[in-house]
Motif scaffolding. Structure first.
Motif, PDB file in Angstrom:
ATOM      1  N   UNK A 102       0.823  -1.209   0.000  1.00  0.00           N
ATOM      2  CA  UNK A 102       0.000   0.000   0.000  1.00  0.00           C
ATOM      3  C   UNK A 102       0.858   1.259   0.000  1.00  0.00           C
ATOM      4  N   UNK A 103       1.978   1.236   0.727  1.00  0.00           N
ATOM      5  CA  UNK A 103       2.898   2.380   0.743  1.00  0.00           C
ATOM      6  C   UNK A 103       3.497   2.592  -0.635  1.00  0.00           C
ATOM      7  N   UNK A 104       3.894   1.504  -1.293  1.00  0.00           N
ATOM      8  CA  UNK A 104       4.450   1.607  -2.646  1.00  0.00           C
ATOM      9  C   UNK A 104       3.423   2.177  -3.620  1.00  0.00           C
ATOM     10  N   UNK A 105       2.170   1.751  -3.480  1.00  0.00           N
ATOM     11  CA  UNK A 105       1.120   2.227  -4.381  1.00  0.00           C
ATOM     12  C   UNK A 105       0.828   3.712  -4.175  1.00  0.00           C
ATOM     13  N   UNK A 106       0.874   4.155  -2.923  1.00  0.00           N
ATOM     14  CA  UNK A 106       0.536   5.545  -2.614  1.00  0.00           C
ATOM     15  C   UNK A 106       1.704   6.509  -2.778  1.00  0.00           C
ATOM     16  N   UNK A 107       2.929   6.022  -2.478  1.00  0.00           N
ATOM     17  CA  UNK A 107       4.084   6.934  -2.434  1.00  0.00           C
ATOM     18  C   UNK A 107       5.266   6.477  -3.295  1.00  0.00           C
ATOM     19  N   UNK A 108       5.126   5.372  -4.006  1.00  0.00           N
ATOM     20  CA  UNK A 108       6.135   4.774  -4.884  1.00  0.00           C
ATOM     21  C   UNK A 108       7.124   3.889  -4.127  1.00  0.00           C
ATOM     22  N   UNK A 109       7.522   4.304  -2.936  1.00  0.00           N
ATOM     23  CA  UNK A 109       8.431   3.477  -2.129  1.00  0.00           C
ATOM     24  C   UNK A 109       8.401   3.962  -0.690  1.00  0.00           C
ATOM     25  N   UNK A 110       8.923   3.121   0.221  1.00  0.00           N
ATOM     26  CA  UNK A 110       8.982   3.518   1.628  1.00  0.00           C
ATOM     27  C   UNK A 110       9.874   4.741   1.800  1.00  0.00           C
ATOM     28  N   UNK A 111      11.008   4.764   1.115  1.00  0.00           N
ATOM     29  CA  UNK A 111      11.923   5.894   1.254  1.00  0.00           C
ATOM     30  C   UNK A 111      11.290   7.190   0.753  1.00  0.00           C
ATOM     31  N   UNK A 112      10.541   7.122  -0.339  1.00  0.00           N
ATOM     32  CA  UNK A 112       9.878   8.330  -0.837  1.00  0.00           C
ATOM     33  C   UNK A 112       8.795   8.788   0.131  1.00  0.00           C
ATOM     34  N   UNK A 113       8.120   7.830   0.778  1.00  0.00           N
ATOM     35  CA  UNK A 113       7.143   8.210   1.793  1.00  0.00           C
ATOM     36  C   UNK A 113       7.832   8.917   2.951  1.00  0.00           C
ATOM     37  N   UNK A 114       8.928   8.341   3.453  1.00  0.00           N
ATOM     38  CA  UNK A 114       9.648   8.942   4.579  1.00  0.00           C
ATOM     39  C   UNK A 114      10.166  10.329   4.200  1.00  0.00           C
ATOM     40  N   UNK A 115      10.692  10.475   2.981  1.00  0.00           N
ATOM     41  CA  UNK A 115      11.190  11.778   2.531  1.00  0.00           C
ATOM     42  C   UNK A 115      10.059  12.809   2.508  1.00  0.00           C
ATOM     43  N   UNK A 116       8.902  12.401   1.990  1.00  0.00           N
ATOM     44  CA  UNK A 116       7.748  13.296   1.955  1.00  0.00           C
ATOM     45  C   UNK A 116       7.292  13.637   3.362  1.00  0.00           C
ATOM     46  N   UNK A 117       7.169  12.620   4.201  1.00  0.00           N
ATOM     47  CA  UNK A 117       6.721  12.808   5.587  1.00  0.00           C
ATOM     48  C   UNK A 117       7.644  13.785   6.306  1.00  0.00           C
ATOM     49  N   UNK A 118       8.943  13.568   6.194  1.00  0.00           N
ATOM     50  CA  UNK A 118       9.905  14.420   6.899  1.00  0.00           C
ATOM     51  C   UNK A 118       9.858  15.860   6.409  1.00  0.00           C
ATOM     52  N   UNK A 119       9.772  16.052   5.092  1.00  0.00           N
ATOM     53  CA  UNK A 119       9.753  17.409   4.538  1.00  0.00           C
ATOM     54  C   UNK A 119       8.491  18.154   4.960  1.00  0.00           C
ATOM     55  N   UNK A 120       7.340  17.492   4.839  1.00  0.00           N
ATOM     56  CA  UNK A 120       6.076  18.147   5.166  1.00  0.00           C
ATOM     57  C   UNK A 120       5.930  18.384   6.674  1.00  0.00           C
ATOM     58  N   UNK A 121       6.380  17.419   7.470  1.00  0.00           N
ATOM     59  CA  UNK A 121       6.231  17.538   8.917  1.00  0.00           C
ATOM     60  C   UNK A 121       7.212  18.552   9.490  1.00  0.00           C
ATOM     61  N   UNK A 122       8.417  18.597   8.937  1.00  0.00           N
ATOM     62  CA  UNK A 122       9.395  19.597   9.391  1.00  0.00           C
ATOM     63  C   UNK A 122       8.900  21.009   9.112  1.00  0.00           C
ATOM     64  N   UNK A 123       8.060  21.155   8.095  1.00  0.00           N
ATOM     65  CA  UNK A 123       7.586  22.475   7.680  1.00  0.00           C
ATOM     66  C   UNK A 123       6.346  22.943   8.442  1.00  0.00           C
ATOM     67  N   UNK A 124       5.818  22.119   9.339  1.00  0.00           N
ATOM     68  CA  UNK A 124       4.647  22.536  10.120  1.00  0.00           C
ATOM     69  C   UNK A 124       5.001  23.790  10.921  1.00  0.00           C
ATOM     70  N   UNK A 125       4.202  24.809  10.794  1.00  0.00           N
ATOM     71  CA  UNK A 125       4.464  26.041  11.532  1.00  0.00           C
ATOM     72  C   UNK A 125       4.000  25.878  12.973  1.00  0.00           C
ATOM     73  N   UNK A 126       4.882  26.202  13.906  1.00  0.00           N
ATOM     74  CA  UNK A 126       4.539  26.051  15.317  1.00  0.00           C
ATOM     75  C   UNK A 126       4.537  24.590  15.716  1.00  0.00           C
TER      76      UNK A 126
END
Length: 203
Positions: A102-126
């Motif tokens: 399911x992760x591969x289908x939604x995000x292409x790979x686990x690493x791409x999911x983690x990269x997306x998660x980290x970038x978006x979560x690090x950018x949360x304001x406050x």
């Protein structure tokens, strides 16, 4: 009568997530911050119950923000503790089976999911939380960011995994380096628990 909420016990010791999360940081986060949400939630619920008995609508409305904030803090933290595990107990071991697919289908790979998660979560304001959730209508995994202690279910997602990026979750050890904390915490993510949640939802 509203049931009194309790601070959940951790399924591991305070030092068991080192070096990725130090014992001092974990103990402070659990025993002080999470406990404060539980204490304040119980106080607000007690006051709400009293106001309800007195048919004091104004007081009931005014208490809802405290219930939402502290209740969300309690629920989100309880969920967070359960999706972590020591390396010795499988922390950081990549998912297999249906969740991995399911992760591969939604995000292409686990690493791409983690990269997306980290970038978006690090950018949360406050303050806030990063989430992996399942959208039942779309039948797919999705990433979501929530401010403060908002619940990801309000975005239409069933929660599967979360990471806390309030400063109290990392500052004692990582100072102001939120991205460094996000990079390291995957070493103790309990993917086995996340997989169980996912398989229960799609069964």
């Amino acid at each position: 009568m509203i049931k009194e909420q309790q601070l959940p016990e951790l399924p591991y010791g305070y030092a068991d997530l080192e070096p990725f999360i130090s014992a001092d940081l974990l103990e402070l986060h659990h025993k002080k911050h999470h406990q404060a949400y539980v204490t304040n939630l119980n106080k607000a619920l007690e006051q709400y119950e009293a106001a309800e008995k007195q048919h004091d609508l104004e007081a009931m409305i005014n208490l809802q923000s405290a219930i939402k904030f502290n209740g969300g803090g309690h629920l989100n933290h309880s969920f967070f503790w359960a999706n972590l595990a020591p390396k010795s107990a499988g922390g950081g071991v990549p998912p297999e089976g249906p969740l991995a697919k399911a992760i591969d289908e939604a995000f292409e790979s686990l690493q791409k999911f983690i990269d997306l998660f980290n970038a978006e979560t690090a950018a949360i304001q406050g303050s806030g939380w990063g989430w992996l959730g399942y959208h039942k209508q779309k039948k797919r995994l999705e990433y979501a960011a929530c401010s403060n202690h908002d619940l990801v279910s309000a975005k239409g997602l069933v929660p599967l995994l979360t990471i806390d990026v309030w400063e109290h979750a990392y500052y004692l050890q990582y100072k102001n380096l939120r991205p460094a904390f996000l990079k390291e915490i995957w070493q103790v993510v309990n993917w086995k628990e996340v997989a169980k949640r996912y398989e229960k939802i799609v069964a």
